[in-house]
Design an enzyme around this catalytic site. Structure first.
Site, PDB file in Angstrom:
ATOM      1  N   ARG A  39       0.764  -1.274   0.075  1.00 44.23           N
ATOM      2  CA  ARG A  39      -0.083  -0.032   0.115  1.00 44.23           C
ATOM      3  C   ARG A  39       0.730   1.138  -0.119  1.00 44.23           C
ATOM      4  O   ARG A  39       0.749   2.398  -0.680  1.00 44.23           O
ATOM      5  CB  ARG A  39      -0.881   0.040   1.232  1.00 44.23           C
ATOM      6  CG  ARG A  39      -2.129  -0.998   1.280  1.00 44.23           C
ATOM      7  CD  ARG A  39      -3.049  -1.054   2.130  1.00 44.23           C
ATOM      8  NE  ARG A  39      -3.875  -1.817   1.938  1.00 44.23           N
ATOM      9  CZ  ARG A  39      -5.267  -1.955   2.939  1.00 44.23           C
ATOM     10  NH1 ARG A  39      -4.961  -0.979   3.844  1.00 44.23           N
ATOM     11  NH2 ARG A  39      -5.987  -2.733   3.090  1.00 44.23           N
ATOM     12  N   ASP A 148     -15.528   9.688   9.096  1.00 46.75           N
ATOM     13  CA  ASP A 148     -14.623   8.576   9.069  1.00 46.75           C
ATOM     14  C   ASP A 148     -13.153   9.561   8.796  1.00 46.75           C
ATOM     15  O   ASP A 148     -13.103  10.701   8.519  1.00 46.75           O
ATOM     16  CB  ASP A 148     -14.692   7.780   7.640  1.00 46.75           C
ATOM     17  CG  ASP A 148     -13.901   6.562   7.570  1.00 46.75           C
ATOM     18  OD1 ASP A 148     -14.428   5.556   7.761  1.00 46.75           O
ATOM     19  OD2 ASP A 148     -12.557   6.682   7.398  1.00 46.75           O
TER      20      ASP A 148
HETATM   21  C1  LIG Z   1     -13.934  -1.875   8.061  1.00 51.30           C
HETATM   22  S1  LIG Z   1     -14.452  -0.224   8.153  1.00 51.30           S
HETATM   23  C2  LIG Z   1     -15.976  -0.231   8.907  1.00 51.30           C
HETATM   24  C3  LIG Z   1     -17.142   0.624   8.128  1.00 51.30           C
HETATM   25  C4  LIG Z   1     -18.561   0.339   8.841  1.00 51.30           C
HETATM   26  N1  LIG Z   1     -18.385   0.776  10.086  1.00 51.30           N
HETATM   27  C5  LIG Z   1     -19.065  -1.171   8.886  1.00 51.30           C
HETATM   28  O1  LIG Z   1     -18.957  -1.873   9.807  1.00 51.30           O
HETATM   29  O2  LIG Z   1     -19.310  -1.431   7.664  1.00 51.30           O
HETATM   30  C6  LIG Z   1     -13.285   0.729   9.058  1.00 51.30           C
HETATM   31  C7  LIG Z   1     -13.401   2.191   9.178  1.00 51.30           C
HETATM   32  O3  LIG Z   1     -12.961   2.755  10.031  1.00 51.30           O
HETATM   33  C8  LIG Z   1     -12.102   3.902   9.733  1.00 51.30           C
HETATM   34  N2  LIG Z   1     -11.186   4.350  10.476  1.00 51.30           N
HETATM   35  C9  LIG Z   1      -9.958   3.876  11.013  1.00 51.30           C
HETATM   36  N3  LIG Z   1      -9.347   4.456  11.866  1.00 51.30           N
HETATM   37  C10 LIG Z   1     -10.162   5.735  12.239  1.00 51.30           C
HETATM   38  C11 LIG Z   1     -10.148   6.704  13.240  1.00 51.30           C
HETATM   39  N4  LIG Z   1      -8.952   6.780  13.989  1.00 51.30           N
HETATM   40  N5  LIG Z   1     -11.215   7.452  13.078  1.00 51.30           N
HETATM   41  C12 LIG Z   1     -12.105   7.234  12.290  1.00 51.30           C
HETATM   42  N6  LIG Z   1     -12.273   6.570  11.327  1.00 51.30           N
HETATM   43  C13 LIG Z   1     -11.258   5.418  11.396  1.00 51.30           C
HETATM   44  C14 LIG Z   1     -11.592   3.552   8.243  1.00 51.30           C
HETATM   45  O4  LIG Z   1     -11.134   4.614   7.547  1.00 51.30           O
HETATM   46  C15 LIG Z   1     -12.773   2.690   7.762  1.00 51.30           C
HETATM   47  O5  LIG Z   1     -13.459   3.260   6.857  1.00 51.30           O
END
Ligand SMILES: C[S@@+](CC[C@H](N)C(=O)[O-])C[C@H]1O[C@@H](n2cnc3c(N)ncnc32)[C@H](O)[C@@H]1O
Length: 277
Positions: A39, A148
């Protein structure tokens, strides 16, 4: 090490890990070394560097702030889908929305939060649940905050536009009610449902969120799996502080709140918690 590139050393990997942890709270185990390489190496090249060390020096320099944000974007995992973990939406429809509907009709502000919304299926699913049980919701002060850390996924979420294969989880009747075709193979949300979600970039790992309201329900699902235990528990406490008494916190299927008493939460189902008081 699996990656055979002399310009990507153990020290480089550890540096990326430290940035991910310090900025976003994301912990990268040793097993992510190859993933990090694939990545991040694109960002190294796109910025005109020929090794990780010089690229990371730039990222950590005063001029590197914008690139730091891009680096965090490539390190996040954004897998998501509509009505993922359906039981949370059923609970929202059967318990939460009926309990706040009268308050909304009486002019009260009602807020929901999708705290790691990725490309948007979670907040848009919440919006469809709200509209199904409370069709005139958008005429009242009812909103869904969708945030996000990754600005690219937030922009995608805000567009409300999805390809056919991304919306498999949306039942046909809901597609017909809330979406319209766009282009060859996509649909987008249309009509009053679009008034419900408000999309913002927000890092959950930052202290002092610019959020003053209390929420009737918070979805924070499948994000703390990337955090270590102290970071998770700290986040649960802060999220709980943003719930109104009797409000609900939904977490991902493999996530749990351990310090229930400190958070002021009671567990009412394996991944559903209620704010005490
Ligand atoms: C696997 S996705 C989950 C999306 C959704 N909540 C679901 O369950 O389908 C995880 C998300 O968390 C976000 N993320 C990771 N670290 C974060 C942070 N410190 N603050 C806000 N968002 C974060 C990522 O960018 C990603 O879009």
């Amino acid at each position: 090490m699996l990656v055979d590139d002399p310009d990507y050393t153990e020290a480089d990997f550890q540096r990326v890990c430290k940035i991910a942890k310090d900025v976003a709270g994301i912990s990268m185990p040793e097993s992510k070394k190859t993933l990090v390489y694939s990545r991040v190496s694109r960002r190294v090249r796109e910025n005109g560097y020929n090794n990780f060390r010089n690229y990371l020096n730039f990222v950590e320099s005063p001029d590197g702030q914008a690139e730091l944000e891009k680096l965090i974007c490539v390190l996040t995992t954004n897998v998501t889908s509509f009505f993922r973990e359906r039981e949370h939406f059923t609970h929202l429809e059967k318990v939460v929305i009926p309990s706040v509907r009268e308050r909304a009709r009486a002019g009260e502000r009602i807020r929901f939060w999708s705290a790691a919304c990725s490309t948007g299926p979670e907040p848009w699913s919440m919006a469809m649940s709200v509209m199904t049980v409370f069709p005139e919701a958008a005429m009242h002060d009812v909103r869904i905050l969708a945030t996000d850390i990754n600005s690219e996924v937030v922009a995608q979420a805000a567009s409300g536009t999805y390809r056919e294969e991304e919306i498999e989880g949306i039942p046909n009747e809901m597609r017909m009610q809330f979406m319209e075709p766009v282009g060859q193979d996509s649909l987008r949300f249309t009509g009053s449902i679009c008034k419900l979600p408000a999309f913002r970039v927000l890092n959950l790992n930052l202290e002092g969120w610019p959020i003053k309201v209390l929420f009737s329900a918070i979805f924070c699902r499948n994000v703390v799996i990337y955090f270590d235990e102290p970071t998770r528990e700290h986040l649960w406490r802060r999220l709980s502080a943003r719930l109104e008494p009797g409000g609900f916190l939904y977490v991902g299927h493999s996530e749990r709140v351990v310090s229930l008493r400190e958070c002021g939460l009671e567990q009412i189902a394996p991944t559903t918690y209620k704010k005490v008081g």
